[in-house]
Design an enzyme around this catalytic site. Structure first.
Site, short mmCIF file in Angstrom:
data_model
loop_
_atom_site.label_atom_id
_atom_site.label_comp_id
_atom_site.label_asym_id
_atom_site.label_seq_id
_atom_site.Cartn_x
_atom_site.Cartn_y
_atom_site.Cartn_z
N GLU A 191 -21.58 -102.03 4.63
CA GLU A 191 -21.73 -100.86 4.37
C GLU A 191 -23.50 -100.99 3.81
O GLU A 191 -23.85 -99.84 3.95
CB GLU A 191 -21.67 -100.67 2.87
CG GLU A 191 -19.60 -100.60 3.64
CD GLU A 191 -19.56 -99.23 4.65
OE1 GLU A 191 -20.12 -98.42 4.63
OE2 GLU A 191 -18.20 -99.70 4.97
N HIS B 173 -16.36 -94.53 14.74
CA HIS B 173 -16.03 -95.76 15.17
C HIS B 173 -15.48 -96.39 16.04
O HIS B 173 -15.51 -97.35 16.50
CB HIS B 173 -15.04 -95.82 14.13
CG HIS B 173 -15.47 -95.59 12.70
ND1 HIS B 173 -15.71 -94.42 12.23
CD2 HIS B 173 -15.97 -96.15 11.37
CE1 HIS B 173 -16.08 -93.42 10.67
NE2 HIS B 173 -16.49 -95.40 10.63
#
Length: 680
Positions: A371, A458
């Site tokens: 992140e 993803h």
């Protein structure tokens, strides 16, 4: 008394950002000075490298001085680059090599309007000579000058379109987060006046929504869209008992890491908005290793942020996400049963859900690093979170998450090439993603193909993750830190790795000096090869390994063409000019092959061209079926197509006339066909 920094122990006990860790859906959101010429690169990466080409370790004050200098000369730079009188440069970032070369990243405006896709990087030597320019768009000055600033459609039309797009992602918002703004859209072809509209709310799974929609200001048609939310002593749940950076003394402590830019960790207490409450306590011990203790997830997140900060500072020479020495912040306990984590530019923060049943917080070390890396990418290359650039954005977070794990060397979570192996998203103990063979997760792709850009980011990250693993460790079976891997190649040929430290340095320097907002897989290959050449030389084993690793995921070819895996070869070597804006077929007659073509038909193409992004390549079978080899790309400005593609042509009869169909779809550049070789 002013609180003093302290270190505290945590006990044992995960991935999301407004770039989220899991699949769900541009307006975003005092260190000691390093000596001149110092590099943070580890010894393994330095070995064999040109020391001058390594990234220099910059303190926040040194970086601030470089930014100040770039701002003072941006008008002169714009003039040197030949920008029009109504075009202005906006300094975004500066990095520096040990030899004094600077790489300054700029955004552009036209008549005061932001030019999305107009970003560029200028490399300048210590003496002030411009050595190279990397642009996100090939748009010419004349094309930009032709863009008018008067819209034919009203802002309300753009807002309505954006709200409709957001509803498809689950948002219930009835109005945009802010009024549509006029921009110049230059990220996908000819520049044009457009509106950018941002819609908030929540997505289907509870992830915050920050959908950016680009609308043609002349026709009202939707041109593009992307999500700005990118999914990604303490007693921790995943890393054991660790030392945390905290603040306080006596009987008053809180989770503020004063040694790392003031990073703070907050408790959202199941909420989905706001900052939350700063974790505080009467002692300096946080959590008990169990998810039932609210401090445990905080300890994991706080530790992950600290280790990621240290990795970027001590390995890459970057102090903080922006390089300015300022910490972001973390929010834990987001929502209820929220199985994700995300980075958001708008809050400059990481946010973590507690997982299924609120028992498995997504706060493992690699999730935290994933992140935070979205923040680094946002403040460097700014890779658009859609299409191939979105896949590269996600892969960058996975790549450096692996780097952080190996750097941290935490006993209970040693380094590996798995993503999210601790958080048990699947409920069966398997990782979220695999880097050695991405398709093992059931959705990610192992290699590049023409439709990759339409896959969720993803999963389109898979080939880049695969490239990084191959470059680091090589192909075939291998065991690292007790984990077994077995990495295949798309061309059936082996790859010899150069070690993880060198692979990380190459990717980071490419991210910060070569990649732009529109970089796709082909441009990523160009950028990493350029960096490998700068660091190790174009005749080095490292340079060859980069080319081989890309070829092994079907991007480009191996130096010298590699070794044919066997079979009959048919080719066309008649040199012929490729005219601008033309379509030309180059036939290859195949005979004497029984049955159908193979499932791994090798197509080796050699074309000289001054801007290969102009070209669309198809292999056309004898019955007229076309197999796309390469799409056009306005951001791929490199010369020539020298690549080997693999086609599953097993449904085609082998004998007959095959054609390499070459389309030049943009004006201004021409080329020459040299050869095409089919290996059956």
């Amino acid at each position: 008394m002013r609180p003093t920094p302290s270190r505290r122990a945590t006990a044992t006990g995960a991935l999301i950002a407004a770039t989220a860790l899991l699949a769900v859906g541009m307006q975003g959101g005092a260190a000691t000075a390093a000596p001149e010429g110092a590099s943070a690169a580890p010894a393994a990466a330095v070995k064999g490298a040109d020391p001058g080409a390594l990234p220099a370790k910059l303190s926040p004050s040194q970086r601030a001085e470089l930014l100040k200098e770039a701002n003072s000369t941006k008008a002169a730079t714009a003039k040197e680059l030949g920008l029009g009188s109504t075009e202005k440069l906006v300094v975004r970032d500066v990095v520096k090599d040990v030899d004094g070369t600077t790489h300054t990243r700029y955004e552009r405006t036209l008549d005061g309007l932001p030019v999305l896709g107009g970003d560029l990087v200028v490399a300048e030597s210590k003496s002030g000579t411009t050595e190279g320019v990397t642009k996100a768009s090939k748009a010419t000055g004349a094309q930009l000058k032709a863009v008018g600033t008067t819209a034919d459609v009203a802002p309300a039309t753009a807002e309505k379109q954006a709200l409709t797009a957001a509803r498809a992602d689950g948002s219930k918002s009835t109005e945009a987060s802010s009024a549509p703004r006029k921009v110049v859209w230059a990220a996908s072809g000819t520049p044009q006046l457009a509106y950018e509209t941002v819609v908030g709310g929540l997505q289907h799974d509870g992830t915050p929504n920050e959908l950016h929609v680009i609308t043609d200001a002349s026709s009202g048609a939707k041109l593009f869209e992307w999500q700005a939310i990118e999914n990604g002593t303490g007693n921790t749940q995943y890393s054991g008992t660790v030392t945390l950076g905290t603040s306080g003394s006596g009987s008053s402590y809180n989770l503020t890491d004063t040694a790392r830019g003031g990073h703070k960790t907050y408790n959202l207490n199941r909420g989905t908005s706001g900052t939350g409450t700063l974790f505080s306590g009467t002692d300096d011990v946080w959590g008990n290793g169990s998810a039932s203790n609210t401090e445990t997830a905080a300890a994991d997140a706080h530790y992950g942020a600290a280790e990621t900060w240290d990795f970027y500072k001590n390995v890459m020479g970057r102090t903080g996400i922006k390089g300015d020495g300022v910490g972001a912040y973390s929010r834990v306990h987001y929502g209820n049963n929220y199985v994700n984590a995300f980075w958001s530019d708008s809050c400059f923060c990481m946010t973590y859900g507690d997982g299924s049943g609120n028992l498995a917080p997504l706060t493992s070390l690699d999730v935290a690093a994933h992140e935070m890396t979205h923040g680094v990418t946002s403040n460097t290359a700014g890779l658009n979170y859609s299409g191939e650039s979105g896949g590269l954005n996600e892969a960058t977070s996975d790549i450096f998450a692996a780097g952080v794990e190996f750097y941290s060397n935490t006993a209970t979570d040693p380094g590996d090439y798995l993503v999210g192996e601790k958080i048990d998203i699947n409920g069966d103990g398997t990782p979220l993603r695999y880097m050695d063979k991405p398709s093992k997760d059931g959705a990610s792709k192992d290699s590049w193909y023409s439709g990759l850009g339409s896959v969720d980011v993803h999963y389109s990250s898979g080939p880049a993750n695969h490239f990084f693993y191959l470059l680091s460790e090589g192909s075939g079976a291998k065991t690292v830190n007790g984990v077994s891997y077995n990495s295949p190649t798309s061309d059936g040929l082996p790859v010899t790795g150069i070690g993880r430290d060198k692979a990380l340095q190459i990717w980071f320097k490419a991210l910060t000096t070569k990649f732009t907002s529109t970089t796709n897989y082909a441009a990523a290959r160009t950028g990493t090869l350029a960096v490998a050449g700068e660091l190790y030389g174009t005749t080095s084993a490292e340079y060859t390994a980069v080319a081989n690793a890309w070829a092994a995921i079907a991007v480009g070819s191996r130096p010298g063409g590699g070794t044919d895996p066997g079979g009959k070869v048919f080719q066309n070597t008649t040199v012929k000019a490729i005219a601008d804006r033309s379509t030309t077929n180059f036939p290859v007659v195949v005979s004497g092959v029984s049955g159908n073509a193979p499932s791994n038909l090798s197509v080796a193409v050699n074309i000289s061209h001054t801007y290969r992004g102009d070209l669309v390549l198809d292999l056309v079978a004898p019955d007229g079926t076309a197999y796309r080899l390469k799409n056009s790309s306005s951001s791929d400005s490199a010369d020539n197509v020298v690549a080997t593609y693999t086609v599953n042509a097993s449904s085609e009869v082998a004998n007959g006339t095959w054609n390499l169909k070459v389309q030049d779809v943009y004006s201004g550049d021409t080329g020459t066909f040299n050869s095409v070789k089919l290996t059956f």
